[in-house]
Design a protein around this motif. Structure first.
Motif, mmCIF file in Angstrom:
data_model
loop_
_atom_site.group_PDB
_atom_site.id
_atom_site.type_symbol
_atom_site.label_atom_id
_atom_site.label_comp_id
_atom_site.label_asym_id
_atom_site.label_seq_id
_atom_site.Cartn_x
_atom_site.Cartn_y
_atom_site.Cartn_z
ATOM 1 N N SER A 146 0.840 -1.200 0.000
ATOM 2 C CA SER A 146 0.000 0.000 0.000
ATOM 3 C C SER A 146 0.871 1.245 0.000
ATOM 4 C CB SER A 146 -0.934 0.015 1.215
ATOM 5 O OG SER A 146 -0.193 0.178 2.407
ATOM 6 N N GLY A 147 0.235 2.373 -0.357
ATOM 7 C CA GLY A 147 0.918 3.653 -0.338
ATOM 8 C C GLY A 147 1.759 3.909 -1.556
ATOM 9 N N TYR A 148 1.141 4.188 -2.658
ATOM 10 C CA TYR A 148 1.872 4.435 -3.890
ATOM 11 C C TYR A 148 1.795 5.913 -4.261
ATOM 12 C CZ TYR A 148 -2.911 3.830 -5.437
ATOM 13 O OH TYR A 148 -4.260 3.930 -5.551
ATOM 14 N N ALA A 149 2.635 6.341 -5.167
ATOM 15 C CA ALA A 149 2.763 7.756 -5.523
ATOM 16 C C ALA A 149 1.447 8.346 -6.018
ATOM 17 C CB ALA A 149 3.841 7.934 -6.588
ATOM 18 N N GLY A 150 0.631 7.580 -6.712
ATOM 19 C CA GLY A 150 -0.599 8.095 -7.296
ATOM 20 C C GLY A 150 -1.750 8.277 -6.322
ATOM 21 N N ASP A 151 -1.591 7.908 -5.058
ATOM 22 C CA ASP A 151 -2.710 8.026 -4.123
ATOM 23 C C ASP A 151 -2.712 9.358 -3.370
ATOM 24 O OD1 ASP A 151 -0.803 7.825 -2.134
ATOM 25 O OD2 ASP A 151 -1.689 6.104 -1.133
ATOM 26 N N GLY A 152 -1.877 10.288 -3.808
ATOM 27 C CA GLY A 152 -1.820 11.596 -3.164
ATOM 28 C C GLY A 152 -1.068 11.602 -1.849
ATOM 29 N N GLY A 153 -0.380 10.516 -1.554
ATOM 30 C CA GLY A 153 0.397 10.444 -0.318
ATOM 31 C C GLY A 153 -0.457 10.267 0.919
ATOM 32 N N ASN A 154 -1.678 9.785 0.723
ATOM 33 C CA ASN A 154 -2.589 9.652 1.857
ATOM 34 C C ASN A 154 -2.458 8.342 2.610
ATOM 35 O OD1 ASN A 154 -3.709 12.158 1.228
ATOM 36 N ND2 ASN A 154 -5.142 11.247 -0.222
ATOM 37 N N ARG A 155 -1.846 7.354 2.011
ATOM 38 C CA ARG A 155 -1.736 6.061 2.674
ATOM 39 C C ARG A 155 -0.296 5.781 3.074
ATOM 40 N NH1 ARG A 155 -4.783 1.599 -0.734
ATOM 41 N NH2 ARG A 155 -2.923 1.915 -1.963
ATOM 42 N N GLU A 156 -0.146 5.011 4.143
ATOM 43 C CA GLU A 156 1.167 4.591 4.608
ATOM 44 C C GLU A 156 1.808 3.667 3.575
ATOM 45 O OE1 GLU A 156 2.445 3.096 8.887
ATOM 46 O OE2 GLU A 156 1.122 1.669 7.893
ATOM 47 N N VAL A 157 3.108 3.853 3.321
ATOM 48 C CA VAL A 157 3.825 2.983 2.391
ATOM 49 C C VAL A 157 4.208 1.715 3.137
ATOM 50 C CG1 VAL A 157 5.867 2.713 0.930
ATOM 51 C CG2 VAL A 157 4.721 4.934 1.068
ATOM 52 N N VAL A 158 3.729 0.576 2.630
ATOM 53 C CA VAL A 158 4.014 -0.725 3.238
ATOM 54 C C VAL A 158 4.584 -1.638 2.165
ATOM 55 C CG1 VAL A 158 3.053 -2.736 4.431
ATOM 56 C CG2 VAL A 158 2.136 -0.453 4.909
#
Length: 175
Positions: free
Chosen positions: A131-143
């Protein structure tokens, strides 16, 4: 193809590529093998998420303990500093991802992961973006889910600085 088979095929491919890329002349003991019984546990990766692999070298497993993210994978991560969670064998490590520098890398916290997982030169890691990819607006934690594939404890390559000075010390490039 199910995810367990996909992971086994990937491990087999990495083993073949790694063994093929390493000349027996310089690394006579090269070959992938399991280091400990606990490492035989394979956590299947999904097979449908982006991933990258890294074969551990000195800078990954010793000071300065830095893992550079491959260029093809950088676009999937935020272009800013961000916390990243690595999950491996039921444990988690939080570290710093430097997405705002020329060399996109994992640094603070990577040392703990490398030491606690007893990574050595020649081991390979597969990093799957959960989870947490560049296209999500930086809203999710990168896992990132990580699978460790143990290497054969490769020796350091011999110093080639003096090779090629004479015909007796020629450097042979084999195809």
């Amino acid at each position: 193809m199910d995810s367990a088979q996909w992971l086994m095929d990937l491990a087999s491919s990495i083993t073949w590529c790694f063994a093929s890329a390493v000349s027996n002349e310089y690394f006579p003991n090269a070959g992938l093998q399991q280091r400990a019984e606990e490492d035989e546990e394979i956590t299947p990766l999904s097979g449908d998420r982006p991933f990258f692999t890294a074969v551990m070298c000195k800078t990954h497993v010793q000071k300065p303990y830095v893992l550079i993210i491959p260029t093809h994978f950088q676009r999937r991560l935020p272009a800013r500093r961000a916390a990243v969670v690595l999950r491996c064998r039921g444990s988690s490590w939080i570290m710093s991802y430097c997405g705002d520098t020329k060399l996109k890398r994992l640094d603070q916290g990577w040392a703990d992961f490398a030491v606690q997982n007893r990574l050595q030169v020649g081991d390979a890691c597969v990093f799957e973006l959960v989870s947490g990819y560049a296209g999500d607006g930086g809203n999710r934690e990168v896992v990132l889910e990580v699978q460790v594939l143990r290497g054969g404890g490769l020796p350091e390559p011999e110093d080639l600085a003096t090779k090629g000075d004479t015909a007796e010390e020629a450097i042979a490039i084999l195809d």
